[in-house]
Enzyme design. Structure first.
Site, PDB file in Angstrom:
ATOM      1  CB  THR A  18     -41.041  26.158   8.126  1.00 36.11           C
ATOM      2  OG1 THR A  18     -41.196  26.717   9.349  1.00 36.11           O
ATOM      3  CG2 THR A  18     -41.059  24.349   8.691  1.00 36.11           C
ATOM      4  CE  LYS A  34     -40.630  28.528  14.476  1.00 33.80           C
ATOM      5  NZ  LYS A  34     -42.360  28.591  12.961  1.00 33.80           N
ATOM      6  CG  ASP A  46     -43.650  26.107  11.999  1.00 39.19           C
ATOM      7  OD1 ASP A  46     -44.909  25.972  11.268  1.00 39.19           O
ATOM      8  OD2 ASP A  46     -43.332  26.757  12.235  1.00 39.19           O
TER       9      ASP A  46
END
Length: 211
Positions: A18, A34, A46
């Site tokens: 990430t 994502k 994230d």
């Protein structure tokens, strides 16, 4: 699919994928997505982390198709949360600037009881950047990941390493896997947007991701 989209995946979970995706999306001045978030940390998702680190406007960090509460493999997290993941909702967003799409964990992490992320990558058809740690065990994990992607005819742009330099492991993976070594993101402490941007610029060539 053109180079307008890049997929960032990893050889394992917790290897810095990430952070690398944040650096890449920021360097490209693109969008980040994502599609499935499984588990929410104290500091958020994230996507929240990418928004903090990438320097991108928040609107360029796209919302997840699914944000699951349980921190485990997406297929099980969805079942526990009582959600059915619809592949149609995982279609790549249409955006004007480059899109960095991030998978979860490794390439064979299940999205459902019948499909893995590698299967989804094959459906997307965009080139993959494989993020690999440099610590012990990475040769096996990386070569297995490369084989799994190639078995599904997923194009591999190259490998981005994360961690302290381990020249033999990095060279062996790229030679035996017949993939390009894109660079290595060092351990950054403290991890700030400025430090990440500088480290990416010093260790990667942006044209490798845009040519």
């Amino acid at each position: 699919m053109t180079r307008q989209t890049l997929i960032v995946t990893g050889t394992d979970t917790g290897i810095g994928k990430t952070v690398f995706a944040a650096a890449l999306a920021g360097a490209l001045g693109g969008h980040y997505w994502k599609p499935v978030q499984a588990g929410i940390e104290d500091d958020g998702t994230d996507a929240d982390r990418v928004a903090r680190l990438s320097g991108l406007p928040r609107e360029r960090v796209l919302p997840e198709a699914y944000c699951l509460v349980t921190p485990c493999s997406p297929h099980l997290a969805a079942e526990i949360d009582g959600v059915a993941i619809d592949p149609a909702r995982l279609a790549l967003p249409q955006v004007e600037s480059p899109l960095v799409a991030e998978g979860a964990g490794g390439v064979l992490v299940p999205i459902s009881r019948s499909e893995t992320y590698a299967d989804q990558f094959a459906r997307w058809g965009a080139p993959v950047v494989l993020v690999a740690r440099t610590s012990l065990g990475t040769i096996n994990h990386s070569l297995l990941s490369i084989e799994a992607l190639r078995a599904r005819s997923v194009p591999i742009l190259g490998v981005a390493f994360v961690g302290e330099p381990v020249e033999d492991s990095e060279a062996t993976i790229c030679a035996m896997g017949q993939v390009r070594r894109l660079g290595r993101l060092p351990v950054i402490d403290p991890l700030t947007p400025e430090a990440l941007r500088s480290a990416f610029a010093a260790n990667f060539k942006l044209e490798d991701f845009t040519a």
